[in-house]
Design an enzyme around this catalytic site. Structure first.
Site, PDB file in Angstrom:
ATOM      1  N   GLY A   1       0.847  -1.191  -0.008  1.00  0.00           N
ATOM      2  CA  GLY A   1      -0.787   0.047  -0.311  1.00  0.00           C
ATOM      3  C   GLY A   1       0.846   1.338  -0.257  1.00  0.00           C
ATOM      4  O   GLY A   1       0.778   2.380   0.985  1.00  0.00           O
TER       5      GLY A   1
ATOM      6  N   ARG B   1       0.569   5.656  -1.661  1.00  0.00           N
ATOM      7  CA  ARG B   1      -0.392   7.478  -1.778  1.00  0.00           C
ATOM      8  C   ARG B   1      -0.330   7.176   0.685  1.00  0.00           C
ATOM      9  O   ARG B   1      -0.523   6.472   0.674  1.00  0.00           O
ATOM     10  CB  ARG B   1      -1.782   7.349  -1.496  1.00  0.00           C
ATOM     11  CG  ARG B   1      -1.563   7.440  -3.086  1.00  0.00           C
ATOM     12  CD  ARG B   1      -3.351   7.580  -3.220  1.00  0.00           C
ATOM     13  NE  ARG B   1      -4.654   6.239  -2.817  1.00  0.00           N
ATOM     14  CZ  ARG B   1      -5.829   6.342  -2.847  1.00  0.00           C
ATOM     15  NH1 ARG B   1      -6.183   7.126  -3.238  1.00  0.00           N
ATOM     16  NH2 ARG B   1      -5.893   5.266  -2.064  1.00  0.00           N
TER      17      ARG B   1
ATOM     18  N   TYR C   1     -12.853  -2.940  10.507  1.00  0.00           N
ATOM     19  CA  TYR C   1     -11.530  -2.554  10.432  1.00  0.00           C
ATOM     20  C   TYR C   1     -11.267  -2.002  12.123  1.00  0.00           C
ATOM     21  O   TYR C   1     -10.160  -2.978  12.142  1.00  0.00           O
ATOM     22  CB  TYR C   1     -12.020  -0.526  10.096  1.00  0.00           C
ATOM     23  CG  TYR C   1     -11.008  -0.133  10.109  1.00  0.00           C
ATOM     24  CD1 TYR C   1      -9.475   0.054   8.816  1.00  0.00           C
ATOM     25  CD2 TYR C   1      -9.917   1.105  10.615  1.00  0.00           C
ATOM     26  CE1 TYR C   1      -8.752   0.061   8.371  1.00  0.00           C
ATOM     27  CE2 TYR C   1      -9.111   1.669  10.191  1.00  0.00           C
ATOM     28  CZ  TYR C   1      -8.092   1.301   9.272  1.00  0.00           C
ATOM     29  OH  TYR C   1      -7.356   1.881   9.338  1.00  0.00           O
TER      30      TYR C   1
ATOM     31  N   LYS D   1      -7.550  -4.886  12.453  1.00  0.00           N
ATOM     32  CA  LYS D   1      -6.212  -3.997  13.308  1.00  0.00           C
ATOM     33  C   LYS D   1      -5.878  -4.155  14.267  1.00  0.00           C
ATOM     34  O   LYS D   1      -5.076  -4.168  14.709  1.00  0.00           O
ATOM     35  CB  LYS D   1      -6.782  -2.344  12.813  1.00  0.00           C
ATOM     36  CG  LYS D   1      -7.022  -1.461  11.581  1.00  0.00           C
ATOM     37  CD  LYS D   1      -5.442  -1.765  10.958  1.00  0.00           C
ATOM     38  CE  LYS D   1      -5.464  -1.000   9.630  1.00  0.00           C
ATOM     39  NZ  LYS D   1      -4.165  -1.115   8.677  1.00  0.00           N
TER      40      LYS D   1
ATOM     41  N   ILE E   1      -4.622  10.559  10.833  1.00  0.00           N
ATOM     42  CA  ILE E   1      -3.608  11.111   9.869  1.00  0.00           C
ATOM     43  C   ILE E   1      -4.085  12.089   9.138  1.00  0.00           C
ATOM     44  O   ILE E   1      -5.205  11.455   7.700  1.00  0.00           O
ATOM     45  CB  ILE E   1      -2.595  10.062   9.455  1.00  0.00           C
ATOM     46  CG1 ILE E   1      -1.828   9.119  11.227  1.00  0.00           C
ATOM     47  CG2 ILE E   1      -1.150  10.370   9.198  1.00  0.00           C
ATOM     48  CD1 ILE E   1      -1.189   9.842  12.297  1.00  0.00           C
TER      49      ILE E   1
END
Length: 242
Positions: free
Chosen positions: A8, A11, A153, A157, A186
């Site tokens: 990944g 970006r 998610y 994680k 972020i």
């Protein structure tokens, strides 16, 4: 030659990590799934600074494709190895669980958790043989405290944290470290749809973090200075704790 692979890496946080590792002298393999233009931009940014980078497109959620691409690269580079692996690939498909569709659960889990397994398993042998390696996995604040609308998610994680802690104990005798970085909010494309004004009020430092700040932490964990740090989860969240 020791390479670094960032999944990944086209970006956001992945791009910043690629640039950071290239600045440390690693030739960087930039993995991406579909966005070739952005991956190429990451490579250009590295080359503009005198670094070396190579695009390595494959879907980390596809076990056979991942194994084929990595095996092919290793066969074409018999004198080289991937010494630093950053498992960064992931995606958000948020929804309240009562409304969550099967594909939203499985795609998020397949990319983050299965991708970690497929990529790490394939590259681990060389690290153990060479008696040196760095495996750094990007988790999330969501994986530590859980966030509403992100059961998929958060589950993925959090699972990465458990898997990394177990793996760290398996490979430590061979001087391979395994650590987790858990960013908070972020400034990336993944967070652009969030209510930044409201969330900033919850963060003691009063701002979202920058991808470069996460990359600096990853760079430290990839260095020789972090040789005695393994099995750790390091939060980078501006003081936003559970």
């Amino acid at each position: 030659m020791k390479y670094a692979l960032v999944t990944g890496g086209s970006r956001g946080i992945g791009r910043s990590i690629c640039i950071q590792l290239a600045g440390m002298g690693y030739p960087v393999l930039i993995n991406y799934h579909s966005n070739e233009a952005e991956a190429g931009r990451t490579r250009s940014l590295i080359e503009e600074k005198g670094g070396t980078a190579e695009l390595l497109p494959f879907d980390v959620a596809n076990g056979k494709e991942t194994d084929d691409i990595l095996s092919g690269w290793l066969e074409a580079h018999p004198e080289d190895s991937v010494a630093v692996l950053v498992n960064n690939a992931g995606l958000r498909l948020d929804n309240m669980m009562i409304f969550m569709q099967n594909y939203q659960w499985h795609q998020v889990m397949d990319t983050a958790l299965n991708g970690f397994f497929y990529v790490t398993r394939r590259l681990l042998k060389d690290m153990l043989t060479n008696r040196w390696g760095r495996i750094i996995t990007i988790s999330s604040l969501s994986g530590i405290r859980g966030l509403p609308g992100q059961t998929n998610y958060s589950a993925a994680k959090a699972a990465l944290i458990g898997a990394s802690k177990a793996l760290a104990q398996e490979v430590a005798p061979r001087k391979v470290t395994v650590n987790v970085v858990a960013p908070g909010f972020i400034e990336t494309d993944m967070t652009k749809d969030l209510d930044e004004k409201t969330l900033k009020a919850m963060i003691p430092s009063g701002r979202f973090g920058k991808p470069e700040e996460v990359a600096e932490l990853v760079g430290f964990l990839a260095s020789d200075k972090a040789a005695y740090i393994t099995g750790e989860v390091i939060a980078i969240n501006g003081g936003l704790y559970t």
